[in-house]
Design a protein around this motif. Structure first.
Motif, PDB file in Angstrom:
ATOM      1  N   MET A   1     -30.262 -14.152 -46.967  1.00 10.45           N
ATOM      2  CA  MET A   1     -29.014 -13.907 -47.041  1.00 10.45           C
ATOM      3  C   MET A   1     -28.959 -13.847 -48.700  1.00 10.45           C
ATOM      4  SD  MET A   1     -26.025 -16.561 -45.896  1.00 10.45           S
ATOM      5  CE  MET A   1     -26.648 -17.782 -46.788  1.00 10.45           C
ATOM      6  N   ARG A   2     -28.067 -12.698 -49.074  1.00 14.51           N
ATOM      7  CA  ARG A   2     -27.661 -12.657 -50.279  1.00 14.51           C
ATOM      8  C   ARG A   2     -27.024 -13.930 -50.627  1.00 14.51           C
ATOM      9  NH1 ARG A   2     -23.805  -7.650 -51.976  1.00 14.51           N
ATOM     10  NH2 ARG A   2     -22.660  -8.708 -53.746  1.00 14.51           N
ATOM     11  N   ASN A   3     -27.235 -14.405 -52.081  1.00  7.48           N
ATOM     12  CA  ASN A   3     -26.921 -15.840 -52.418  1.00  7.48           C
ATOM     13  C   ASN A   3     -25.853 -15.574 -53.775  1.00  7.48           C
ATOM     14  OD1 ASN A   3     -28.746 -14.966 -54.404  1.00  7.48           O
ATOM     15  ND2 ASN A   3     -29.431 -17.201 -54.549  1.00  7.48           N
TER      16      ASN A   3
ATOM     17  N   SER B   1     -22.032 -19.933 -45.960  1.00 12.47           N
ATOM     18  CA  SER B   1     -21.279 -18.793 -45.902  1.00 12.47           C
ATOM     19  C   SER B   1     -19.711 -19.128 -45.849  1.00 12.47           C
ATOM     20  CB  SER B   1     -21.570 -18.004 -44.449  1.00 12.47           C
ATOM     21  OG  SER B   1     -22.741 -17.522 -44.340  1.00 12.47           O
TER      22      SER B   1
ATOM     23  N   ALA C   1     -18.571  -7.434 -49.580  1.00  5.16           N
ATOM     24  CA  ALA C   1     -19.722  -7.139 -49.338  1.00  5.16           C
ATOM     25  C   ALA C   1     -20.801  -8.578 -49.337  1.00  5.16           C
ATOM     26  CB  ALA C   1     -20.203  -6.165 -50.450  1.00  5.16           C
ATOM     27  N   SER C   2     -20.353  -9.336 -49.906  1.00  2.83           N
ATOM     28  CA  SER C   2     -21.093 -10.461 -49.841  1.00  2.83           C
ATOM     29  C   SER C   2     -20.783 -11.276 -48.390  1.00  2.83           C
ATOM     30  CB  SER C   2     -20.496 -11.380 -50.797  1.00  2.83           C
ATOM     31  OG  SER C   2     -21.485 -12.835 -50.945  1.00  2.83           O
TER      32      SER C   2
ATOM     33  N   ALA D   1     -20.064  -9.671 -45.812  1.00  4.89           N
ATOM     34  CA  ALA D   1     -20.685  -8.714 -44.586  1.00  4.89           C
ATOM     35  C   ALA D   1     -22.129  -9.236 -44.756  1.00  4.89           C
ATOM     36  CB  ALA D   1     -20.441  -7.364 -45.102  1.00  4.89           C
ATOM     37  N   GLU D   2     -22.831  -9.325 -45.889  1.00  6.77           N
ATOM     38  CA  GLU D   2     -24.150  -9.685 -45.952  1.00  6.77           C
ATOM     39  C   GLU D   2     -24.401 -11.147 -44.953  1.00  6.77           C
ATOM     40  OE1 GLU D   2     -28.046  -8.683 -47.211  1.00  6.77           O
ATOM     41  OE2 GLU D   2     -26.350  -7.658 -47.296  1.00  6.77           O
ATOM     42  N   ALA D   3     -23.438 -12.098 -45.509  1.00  4.32           N
ATOM     43  CA  ALA D   3     -23.421 -13.400 -44.976  1.00  4.32           C
ATOM     44  C   ALA D   3     -23.503 -13.176 -43.239  1.00  4.32           C
ATOM     45  CB  ALA D   3     -22.454 -14.367 -45.606  1.00  4.32           C
TER      46      ALA D   3
ATOM     47  N   LYS E   1     -24.378 -10.733 -41.509  1.00  2.00           N
ATOM     48  CA  LYS E   1     -25.546 -10.266 -40.877  1.00  2.00           C
ATOM     49  C   LYS E   1     -26.674 -11.456 -40.890  1.00  2.00           C
ATOM     50  CE  LYS E   1     -24.770  -5.575 -42.590  1.00  2.00           C
ATOM     51  NZ  LYS E   1     -25.097  -4.412 -43.638  1.00  2.00           N
ATOM     52  N   GLY E   2     -26.373 -12.091 -41.973  1.00  2.00           N
ATOM     53  CA  GLY E   2     -27.675 -13.272 -41.799  1.00  2.00           C
ATOM     54  C   GLY E   2     -27.416 -14.301 -40.680  1.00  2.00           C
TER      55      GLY E   2
ATOM     56  N   THR F   1     -28.151 -12.653 -37.095  1.00  2.00           N
ATOM     57  CA  THR F   1     -29.741 -12.356 -36.774  1.00  2.00           C
ATOM     58  C   THR F   1     -30.253 -13.545 -36.159  1.00  2.00           C
ATOM     59  OG1 THR F   1     -30.332 -13.088 -38.890  1.00  2.00           O
ATOM     60  CG2 THR F   1     -30.082 -10.765 -38.602  1.00  2.00           C
TER      61      THR F   1
END
Length: 614
Positions: A1-3, A267, A342-343, A345-347, A349-350, A353
């Motif tokens: 996950m993007r941090n 998140s 964007a952050s 959305a990345e969270a 997705k993490g 999954t």
């Protein structure tokens, strides 16, 4: 996950640090918990009384000969500026203005106006974060609005607008349909001439005088904006609830669920950052013609009230610089909001999954409680629609700065060839910036933005210490100070302390905020306190005079309490709300089974589509 997460009011990226995995503890039954340190109350600045109500009698029409002769503006000189005659104020239809004025007066107090638009609390001061009063500065600016009112020969506003100030660094001002003008501290701080501040006030006041909030094109644009704001709020709600979603009846977690729980916790502050970022770029949806009309009427008001706008040689050069600063500020805030999005959305997705999440989306029973309910419904929809949030907000409908300046210069030359307004010597700004209230407001803003950044970076202890220095825990602190302090305590797992901060905010003297009530209620629901959550909903409905807005939260409360019969009743009532799509979509997200209760359980798919496209 993007941090990493980008703080919308700042340009720097803020590192997201690991945090404790312990779930928020159930608070004690008594409301005795207080913030750890006894903060010093900030200085109390006596607020100005609300402006007096002005009854509308008949349909005012300008006296014969009281308005100047209308002249055509040279087409080449005005370029793309759409106003072709000047002064614009002399071309208006008194009857049309009376009709729009009547629509703006169609309610009472904060619910007044705009064909019901402003009764949707997300279009009023009640839904804007980071607002505060700065009475000494408002005292300097209110007489300016009163002078504009005297220069306006048509149906008056129902009251002189209340001026509130936003604790941010943006260069902007906004009008809201509840007769509020919001001026960012960044505008007052960065302005280099009285002309900039006076023109900004006149422009926003013009939107109100012209009844732009009653126009169909504005309402259509505002609809998309309120849906986007609601989407951001739903993101925060989903992640907050997901933090409590694992465990089931036995309290046992699988490794997948544990991983999901950690991801949701990390998140949650990103979701809150998205709420603040969206609020940073949320603005009324004027079209270009409306912006040009407000520009033209702003010049009319300034000239007719003999306000300082400088010599002809200087004023439009100064205004162009102001327009360029405004555009740069808007572009910067939009980029920051998109980075937070964007952050987020990345969270998403993490989280999506993990095995537990997949099971939840497919209707599995691996998770339970309010969090899983929100995950099954809001989770996938949030992920699908996140890229569309900032697309619905923050658009600039003004002409480019140079074209805007040239159009206004041609307008002024045609309409007021002999006007000689007072020279701008900066006296107004000098008086404002010399006031202790202004210095305190700037200091509060700077410290608050730093503390908010600490919270977004998950430095909860650091944020709490900084906010206590601003008076968090006292009722005289700005509402947003107590609100973020409450978020930090909540995300540390200290529900009683968070409740103490939220209580100080809702009973305090600051500008009241709807999001405070939603967040506080959702925290109580997550803690299993149905009684307190019901009391907060009732208080919020009474305070903001918009019961429809709270229907989704009522459904969450009833679902959490196991009262599915009442949840279904509220859901059915919510589906009957007309003209406010974001209300019904929030109710669907809160209870997707509402449309088919006989089936039992939650449907595996997503039974609705949020109105963003994509």
């Amino acid at each position: 996950m993007r941090n990493s997460v980008i703080l919308a009011a700042m340009t720097a990226a803020l590192a997201v640090a690991p945090m404790a995995d312990a779930a928020p503890k159930k608070k004690a039954p008594a409301r005795s918990a207080k913030p750890a340190a006894a903060p010093a109350a900030p200085p109390v600045m006596a607020d100005l009384p609300e402006p007096a109500y002005v009854p509308l009698s008949g349909c005012p029409v300008p006296a014969a000969g009281s308005l100047p002769v209308v002249k055509k503006i040279d087409k080449k000189a005005r370029g793309k500026f759409s106003i072709d005659k000047a002064p614009f104020i002399a071309t208006l239809d008194p009857g049309d203005l009376c009709v729009t004025n009547g629509k703006m007066r169609s309610g009472a107090g904060a619910t007044a106006g705009a064909m019901g638009l402003s009764s949707q609390v997300m279009n009023t001061r009640a839904a804007r974060m980071d607002l505060m009063t700065v009475p000494a500065v408002e005292a300097e600016l209110r007489p300016i609005l009163e002078a504009f009112a005297k220069a306006w020969p048509y149906a008056p506003l129902e009251r002189t607008p209340k001026i509130l100030f936003r604790a941010d660094e943006a260069y902007q001002a906004q009008a809201l349909p509840d007769n509020t003008i919001i001026v960012s501290m960044g505008l007052v701080e960065a302005a280099q001439s009285d002309s900039e501040l006076l023109f900004s006030l006149a422009h926003e006041y013009a939107h109100l005088l012209l009844g732009h909030f009653t126009k169909a094109e504005t309402i259509a644009g505002a609809k998309g904006a309120t849906q986007a704001v609601s989407m951001a709020w739903s993101a925060g709600s989903a992640f907050n609830a997901m933090k409590n979603s694992g465990g089931g009846a036995t309290g046992m977690l699988t490794s997948a669920q544990t991983g999901f729980d950690k991801g949701a916790r990390r998140s949650a502050p990103i979701a809150e950052a998205l709420r603040f970022a969206v609020d940073d770029i949320f603005a009324p949806s004027w079209n270009r013609d409306q912006e040009n009309q407000a520009d033209a009427l702003a010049i009319d008001l300034l000239v007719r009230s003999n306000m300082t706008i400088d010599s002809y040689a200087n004023v439009f050069a100064r205004l162009q610089k102001a327009f360029e600063t405004e555009k740069a500020s808007k572009d910067k805030r939009k980029a920051a909001a998109e980075a937070v999005q964007a952050s987020m959305a990345e969270a998403m997705k993490g989280v999506a999954t993990t095995t537990a999440t997949t099971a939840a989306f497919s209707g599995g029973a691996g998770m339970s409680g309010l969090g899983s309910s929100l995950l099954k419904t809001a989770g996938g929809t949030l992920l699908n629609n996140l890229p569309n949030i900032t697309k619905s907000l923050g658009g600039d409908s003004h002409l480019p700065p140079e074209e805007r300046r040239n159009g206004l210069a041609a307008y002024f030359q045609a309409g007021y060839p002999n006007a000689e307004p007072p020279i701008d010597n900066g006296a107004l700004l000098a008086r404002i910036k010399a006031k202790p209230d202004f210095a305190r407001a700037v200091s509060t803003r700077n410290a608050y933005l730093k503390a908010r950044g600490s919270y977004f970076a998950q430095d909860y202890a650091g944020a709490a210490a900084q906010l206590r220095g601003l008076g968090a825990g006292t009722r005289t602190a700005p509402t947003f100070v107590n609100y973020v302090a409450g978020l930090a305590a909540r995300d540390q797992g200290n529900v009683p302390m968070a409740a103490g901060f939220f209580d100080a905010a809702r009973t305090g003297s600051g500008v009241q905020n709807l999001q405070l009530y939603e967040t506080y209620t959702e925290m109580e629901i997550g803690a299993g306190d149905v009684k307190d959550s019901a009391a907060l909903i009732a208080e919020g409905k009474a305070r903001f005079k918009d019961p429809d807005h709270f229907k989704a939260v009522e459904i969450k409360r009833d679902v959490a309490a196991g009262d599915m019969a009442n949840a279904q009743l509220v859901y059915s009532a919510c589906m009957g709300v007309k003209g406010r799509d974001y209300i019904t979509e929030r109710c669907k997200a809160a209870m997707p089974a509402g449309a088919a209760p006989a089936q039992g359980g939650m449907p595996g798919g997503l039974p609705f589509k949020l109105p963003f496209g994509g």
